[in-house]
Design a protein around this motif. Structure first.
Motif, PDB file in Angstrom:
ATOM      1  N   LEU A   1      42.326  41.875  55.527  1.00 59.70           N
ATOM      2  CA  LEU A   1      43.020  41.765  54.253  1.00 59.70           C
ATOM      3  C   LEU A   1      41.990  41.291  53.232  1.00 59.70           C
ATOM      4  O   LEU A   1      41.447  40.198  53.355  1.00 59.70           O
ATOM      5  CB  LEU A   1      44.187  40.775  54.337  1.00 59.70           C
ATOM      6  CG  LEU A   1      44.864  40.433  53.011  1.00 59.70           C
ATOM      7  CD1 LEU A   1      45.423  41.677  52.325  1.00 59.70           C
ATOM      8  CD2 LEU A   1      45.960  39.393  53.247  1.00 59.70           C
ATOM      9  N   HIS A   2      41.719  42.127  52.238  1.00 59.12           N
ATOM     10  CA  HIS A   2      40.722  41.854  51.208  1.00 59.12           C
ATOM     11  C   HIS A   2      41.466  41.591  49.906  1.00 59.12           C
ATOM     12  O   HIS A   2      42.159  42.469  49.399  1.00 59.12           O
ATOM     13  CB  HIS A   2      39.807  43.078  51.095  1.00 59.12           C
ATOM     14  CG  HIS A   2      38.756  42.990  50.046  1.00 59.12           C
ATOM     15  ND1 HIS A   2      37.906  44.030  49.801  1.00 59.12           N
ATOM     16  CD2 HIS A   2      38.402  42.018  49.160  1.00 59.12           C
ATOM     17  CE1 HIS A   2      37.071  43.716  48.823  1.00 59.12           C
ATOM     18  NE2 HIS A   2      37.361  42.490  48.412  1.00 59.12           N
ATOM     19  N   VAL A   3      41.322  40.385  49.369  1.00 51.56           N
ATOM     20  CA  VAL A   3      42.017  39.978  48.151  1.00 51.56           C
ATOM     21  C   VAL A   3      40.988  39.601  47.088  1.00 51.56           C
ATOM     22  O   VAL A   3      40.189  38.693  47.292  1.00 51.56           O
ATOM     23  CB  VAL A   3      42.955  38.770  48.420  1.00 51.56           C
ATOM     24  CG1 VAL A   3      43.651  38.340  47.139  1.00 51.56           C
ATOM     25  CG2 VAL A   3      43.961  39.096  49.510  1.00 51.56           C
ATOM     26  N   ASP A   4      41.013  40.321  45.949  1.00 49.85           N
ATOM     27  CA  ASP A   4      40.158  39.991  44.814  1.00 49.85           C
ATOM     28  C   ASP A   4      41.005  39.359  43.719  1.00 49.85           C
ATOM     29  O   ASP A   4      42.172  39.735  43.531  1.00 49.85           O
ATOM     30  CB  ASP A   4      39.466  41.238  44.251  1.00 49.85           C
ATOM     31  CG  ASP A   4      38.172  41.564  44.957  1.00 49.85           C
ATOM     32  OD1 ASP A   4      37.507  40.633  45.463  1.00 49.85           O
ATOM     33  OD2 ASP A   4      37.804  42.759  45.001  1.00 49.85           O
ATOM     34  N   SER A   5      40.407  38.426  42.965  1.00 49.13           N
ATOM     35  CA  SER A   5      41.182  37.734  41.940  1.00 49.13           C
ATOM     36  C   SER A   5      40.468  37.624  40.589  1.00 49.13           C
ATOM     37  O   SER A   5      41.005  37.030  39.663  1.00 49.13           O
ATOM     38  CB  SER A   5      41.561  36.331  42.431  1.00 49.13           C
ATOM     39  OG  SER A   5      40.415  35.590  42.787  1.00 49.13           O
ATOM     40  N   SER A   6      39.299  38.226  40.462  1.00 50.67           N
ATOM     41  CA  SER A   6      38.563  38.134  39.198  1.00 50.67           C
ATOM     42  C   SER A   6      39.202  39.000  38.117  1.00 50.67           C
ATOM     43  O   SER A   6      39.679  40.101  38.381  1.00 50.67           O
ATOM     44  CB  SER A   6      37.120  38.585  39.401  1.00 50.67           C
ATOM     45  OG  SER A   6      36.447  38.627  38.155  1.00 50.67           O
ATOM     46  N   ILE A   7      39.151  38.520  36.885  1.00 48.05           N
ATOM     47  CA  ILE A   7      39.638  39.288  35.743  1.00 48.05           C
ATOM     48  C   ILE A   7      38.525  40.134  35.124  1.00 48.05           C
ATOM     49  O   ILE A   7      38.777  40.889  34.187  1.00 48.05           O
ATOM     50  CB  ILE A   7      40.245  38.363  34.662  1.00 48.05           C
ATOM     51  CG1 ILE A   7      39.197  37.395  34.120  1.00 48.05           C
ATOM     52  CG2 ILE A   7      41.451  37.626  35.196  1.00 48.05           C
ATOM     53  CD1 ILE A   7      39.660  36.550  32.948  1.00 48.05           C
ATOM     54  N   ARG A   8      37.323  40.055  35.650  1.00 49.51           N
ATOM     55  CA  ARG A   8      36.157  40.697  35.023  1.00 49.51           C
ATOM     56  C   ARG A   8      35.911  42.137  35.437  1.00 49.51           C
ATOM     57  O   ARG A   8      34.947  42.751  34.985  1.00 49.51           O
ATOM     58  CB  ARG A   8      34.917  39.856  35.261  1.00 49.51           C
ATOM     59  CG  ARG A   8      34.989  38.497  34.572  1.00 49.51           C
ATOM     60  CD  ARG A   8      33.752  37.669  34.824  1.00 49.51           C
ATOM     61  NE  ARG A   8      32.529  38.405  34.700  1.00 49.51           N
ATOM     62  CZ  ARG A   8      31.772  38.430  33.598  1.00 49.51           C
ATOM     63  NH1 ARG A   8      32.135  37.760  32.536  1.00 49.51           N
ATOM     64  NH2 ARG A   8      30.647  39.127  33.571  1.00 49.51           N
ATOM     65  N   GLY A   9      36.734  42.705  36.271  1.00 53.60           N
ATOM     66  CA  GLY A   9      36.574  44.106  36.649  1.00 53.60           C
ATOM     67  C   GLY A   9      35.193  44.408  37.188  1.00 53.60           C
ATOM     68  O   GLY A   9      34.667  43.678  38.013  1.00 53.60           O
TER      69      GLY A   9
END
Length: 110
Positions: A5-13
């Protein structure tokens, strides 16, 4: 077979260093586990519903006794519980903003 399960949370695209780093790990994992299942979640693109009293009380109430609002709040986050149950490995791509993690990740953790 293992499940990532890979979860990204950055708003920087595409400018995100944490996304770049987590993607590199995910690619290496997929190469090492060609039959493994891979699930990707982007908490910036698909935010978690905010925590509400309906959710909290609904989580503490038997399913057949929940109000419609409690059931709706519970159902809105079923995908998170399913992802976690299926995962053998959890990869979090987490930047640091103002000396803490993004609110989207805090919501996912709640």
């Amino acid at each position: 077979m293992t499940n990532l399960l890979h979860v990204d949370s950055s708003i920087r695209g595409p400018q995100s260093v944490s996304r770049e780093m987590s993607a590199a790990f995910a690619e290496a994992w997929k190469t090492a586990n060609p039959t493994g299942k891979y699930t990707y979640r982007d908490l910036h693109e698909t935010p978690v519903p905010r925590l509400t009293s309906e959710y909290v009380y609904g989580s503490q109430t038997p399913a057949d006794q929940r109000t419609p609002e409690q059931q709706a709040a519970w159902d809105a986050t079923q995908w998170i519980r399913d992802d976690l149950r299926e995962a053998d490995v959890i990869l979090l791509g987490v930047p640091m903003y103002n000396f803490t993690v993004p609110a989207s990740l805090k919501g996912w953790l709640d």
